[in-house]
Design a protein around this motif. Structure first.
Motif, PDB file in Angstrom:
ATOM      1  N   MET A 135     -35.590  16.878  -0.312  1.00 49.69           N
ATOM      2  CA  MET A 135     -36.646  15.889  -0.548  1.00 49.69           C
ATOM      3  C   MET A 135     -36.712  15.543  -2.035  1.00 49.69           C
ATOM      4  N   ASP A 136     -36.743  14.276  -2.313  1.00 54.05           N
ATOM      5  CA  ASP A 136     -36.752  13.848  -3.713  1.00 54.05           C
ATOM      6  C   ASP A 136     -38.182  13.520  -4.137  1.00 54.05           C
ATOM      7  N   VAL A 137     -38.693  14.293  -5.067  1.00 58.01           N
ATOM      8  CA  VAL A 137     -40.078  14.075  -5.486  1.00 58.01           C
ATOM      9  C   VAL A 137     -40.161  13.336  -6.809  1.00 58.01           C
ATOM     10  N   SER A 138     -39.031  12.951  -7.346  1.00 57.40           N
ATOM     11  CA  SER A 138     -39.055  12.351  -8.682  1.00 57.40           C
ATOM     12  C   SER A 138     -39.851  11.050  -8.704  1.00 57.40           C
ATOM     13  N   ASP A 139     -39.795  10.318  -7.592  1.00 55.23           N
ATOM     14  CA  ASP A 139     -40.552   9.066  -7.526  1.00 55.23           C
ATOM     15  C   ASP A 139     -42.054   9.326  -7.597  1.00 55.23           C
ATOM     16  N   ILE A 140     -42.448  10.340  -6.809  1.00 53.24           N
ATOM     17  CA  ILE A 140     -43.880  10.674  -6.783  1.00 53.24           C
ATOM     18  C   ILE A 140     -44.352  11.101  -8.176  1.00 53.24           C
ATOM     19  N   LEU A 141     -43.507  11.936  -8.812  1.00 51.80           N
ATOM     20  CA  LEU A 141     -43.859  12.418 -10.148  1.00 51.80           C
ATOM     21  C   LEU A 141     -43.964  11.257 -11.128  1.00 51.80           C
ATOM     22  N   ALA A 142     -43.012  10.331 -11.018  1.00 52.36           N
ATOM     23  CA  ALA A 142     -42.996   9.200 -11.941  1.00 52.36           C
ATOM     24  C   ALA A 142     -44.236   8.342 -11.745  1.00 52.36           C
ATOM     25  N   SER A 143     -44.618   8.129 -10.482  1.00 53.62           N
ATOM     26  CA  SER A 143     -45.796   7.296 -10.230  1.00 53.62           C
ATOM     27  C   SER A 143     -47.059   7.996 -10.721  1.00 53.62           C
ATOM     28  N   GLN A 144     -47.056   9.314 -10.553  1.00 49.34           N
ATOM     29  CA  GLN A 144     -48.205  10.091 -11.037  1.00 49.34           C
ATOM     30  C   GLN A 144     -48.306   9.994 -12.561  1.00 49.34           C
TER      31      GLN A 144
END
Lengths: 327, 338
Positions: A1-10
């Protein structure tokens, strides 16, 4: 699972808390003050000045001071000190927010009043230092086993008054008939208080320094000297005792030969004023003429016998003969 | 001067002792004095500065014929009477309209003075924003390189810091930090960049902008919050006018610091605290250095087999069981070997 997008949006949601400056800010955490030594940019200054409240830009950005020396966005306007370690061990009156320990300030500000002078040590303090006794401060309260409570060591309801206040006291078998244990305890306490007061006064006197005080010997000598010249002849015809020292009195003091014009003028004027004042002073009755002091003349002529006897003498040439004739 | 009075009761004695010099001083008490004519603007400015300075502020609301630069004797009298050491004197004249003089005292005598003129003033009431609670410590911000180089601005910074933030605190409740006083200068004119700038002339000095903001802490995703500022007022635009620098002798006396006591040095006030760090959890961590241990003399479990000279005497004659027997009777052992 790639969470980098979520982190970036956060991360995009939050604005940054760091600020970049050409010259790093000078922070004095002790005084909660920051100094930004970067020169003011002329263009942005004038731009800001056209806004209604001159420099109050609608959304001024704040640099945040942190322990890692990072600052939030530019056009610096403020500092926020949250760097020092917030103490968790210490009792906090408001549990919602931490308490920050502040370091000593680095900026030097002038004092309001001079530094307090150190108090001169008391005799006990001198002794304690010489002997290496460390001061142990007594608590004002003392534990009372009977009451199961803390009571004052002295003062109101003090423990030092316990013996004199208690309703029953053991009396020794060989006690005097007038033995009053409460009075005895009270007297003992009073004596201790008086002794302490005396020592306190002595400490104060010692702190004042030798100063102008005389020793008893000096005072005795001074009294003796006064009595020796307190006779009618100023001590001239007094009997000298054997081995008595010659009186060493005050040395005559002369005014300096050369003084300033001001002081000389002042003293001369004072003298003249005195003379002037004397002529104005009302003469005593019987003084009479200025040139002749009649009283003095009468005294002189009568050889100290007075005016009546002089008159008797003057008229006495006939009277005297009468007297002789009687004989 | 005031009479030296001897306290007659314990209360007045305590009050007098509170006025005695202290090693660590309290905040300066400021007196706001009205001159012979103050004018509407200066009156308001002084009122709002006082609301920032509260509770260490005293207002002299009557008119006073006081000219600090000519005769400071009444200021010195008030300083002694009120135990105050900072004055803000408002005076508006035709020659110097809307003037305010900041006066600092040391030991009841005037230390230094700085006169400013109010060019522009926006009141607190014109900002419809939340205000800081009185008595809270402000954060201060000074922006310009002149605060480090020009004597007039060094003095101004020192004065403003002394006025608002001069108290030395050991710790502070972070929730109480809610406003910022910002002092910004106009752009530095080129004439001031020259090292030979004259301290006395006020011709080219840039204007001083004093602003006050309240802070809002926003979530930033990290431990340090992001701080946003809301203008709170008052806003002042000042120009520097006359000043009087401190007498060097007096300044030297005023800058004397108390000697650090031994326990303070141990507490870390006097020197850098070594080997102590705060970790990410906010816990204090210490590092302890231990010298190399001498393991050769370490006492381990006592066993016969480890005894000195055991192998040489017995050789490989004895087995495990016999050892046990011999342990019980060491005398026999000696006989055997002998």
């Amino acid at each position: 699972m790639d969470v980098s997008d979520i982190l970036a949006s956060q991360a995009a949601k939050h604005k940054s808390v760091t600020v970049e400056k050409d010259i790093p800010l000078e922070v004095d955490t002790g005084f909660l003050t920051v100094t930004d030594l970067n020169p003011i940019d002329k263009e942005s200054y004038e731009c800001a000045h056209t806004v209604i409240h001159s420099l109050d830009t609608p959304n001024p950005k704040v640099p945040v001071k942190t322990s890692k020396n990072t600052f939030s966005p530019p056009r610096a306007t403020a500092c926020k000190s949250s760097s020092p370690p917030s103490s968790r061990s210490q009792p906090n009156p408001h549990p919602t927010a931490p308490i920050a320990q502040l370091p000593t300030p680095t900026t030097l500000l002038p004092r309001q009043k001079p530094l307090p002078k150190p108090k001169p040590p008391t005799k006990w303090e001198q002794f304690a230092r010489a002997k290496g006794i460390s001061h142990k401060k007594k608590d004002k309260k003392e534990w009372d086993e009977e009451k199961q409570d803390w009571v004052n060591r002295w003062g109101w309801g003090g423990k030092n008054k316990q013996v004199e206040a208690q309703w029953l006291t053991e009396v020794p078998a060989n006690a005097d008939i007038e033995h009053d244990p409460s009075k005895e305890a009270r007297d003992a306490r009073r004596t201790r208080v008086a002794k302490n007061e005396k020592q306190h006064m002595q400490n104060l006197a010692r702190a004042q320094g030798p100063g102008d005080r005389h020793t008893p010997k000096q005072e005795n000598e001074r009294t003796l000297a006064t009595t020796r010249i307190s006779t009618a002849s100023m001590g001239k015809f007094d009997k000298k005792l054997e081995g008595e020292k010659k009186l060493r009195g005050m040395k005559r003091k002369f005014d300096p030969a050369e003084t300033s014009v001001e002081s000389e003028k002042k003293s001369n004027l004072a003298l003249l004023g005195k003379l002037d004042g004397e002529s104005k002073r009302p003469r005593k009755a019987g003084g009479g003429d200025d040139t002749l002091n009649v009283r003095k003349a009468v005294r002189f002529a009568s050889k100290g016998q007075g005016g009546v006897s002089l008159a008797r003498k003057a008229g006495g040439a006939s009277g005297g003969q009468k007297g002789r004739g009687k004989r | 001067m005031l009479r030296v009075v001897k306290p007659k009761n314990a209360r007045s004695k305590r009050a007098m002792e509170a006025r005695e010099p202290k090693e660590v001083e309290d905040a300066r008490t400021a007196i706001f004095v009205k001159g012979t004519h103050t004018g509407e603007v200066v009156t308001k400015v002084m009122k709002e500065l006082m609301s920032l300075k509260r509770p260490d502020a005293i207002s002299f609301s009557k008119k006073n014929p006081v000219r600090p630069f000519e005769d400071a004797s009444s200021l010195e009298f008030w300083a002694a009477k009120n135990d105050a050491s900072f004055f803000i004197v408002g005076q508006s004249t035709k020659k110097r309209p809307n003037g305010m003089t900041f006066v600092r005292t040391f030991d009841g005598k005037v230390l230094d003075m700085c006169e400013v003129g109010v060019d522009k003033f926006v009141s607190m009431t014109e900002f419809k924003t939340p205000k800081a609670a009185p008595g809270h410590k402000p954060l201060m911000h000074f922006a310009s390189e002149l605060f480090d180089t020009h004597p007039r601005f060094i003095q101004l910074k020192s004065m403003l810091m002394d006025l608002f933030n001069g108290e030395v605190l050991e710790q502070i409740h972070l929730a109480g930090l809610e406003h910022v006083i910002s002092v910004t200068l106009g752009p530095t004119p080129p004439s001031l960049n020259v090292a030979t700038a004259d301290a006395d002339s006020t011709k080219d000095l840039p204007p001083v902008h004093i602003r006050a903001y309240t802070t809002r802490l926003l979530a930033s995703g990290v431990r340090i919050p992001r701080v946003e500022l809301t203008p709170m007022g008052p806003s002042l635009d000042l120009t520097l006018r006359r000043h009087q620098a401190a007498d060097p002798e007096m300044w030297k006396l005023a800058m004397k610091r108390p000697k650090l006591r031994k326990q303070d040095v141990e507490k870390g006030l006097g020197k850098k605290r070594k080997n102590l760090a705060v970790d990410e959890m906010g816990d204090l961590r210490g590092r302890v250095h231990v010298a190399k241990q001498d393991l050769s003399r370490l006492q381990t479990r006592k066993m016969k087999g480890l005894k000195k000279g055991f192998g040489e005497e017995e050789g490989d004659e004895s087995a495990g069981e016999e050892e046990g027997e011999e342990d019980a009777n060491p005398k026999r052992k000696r006989v055997k070997s002998g």
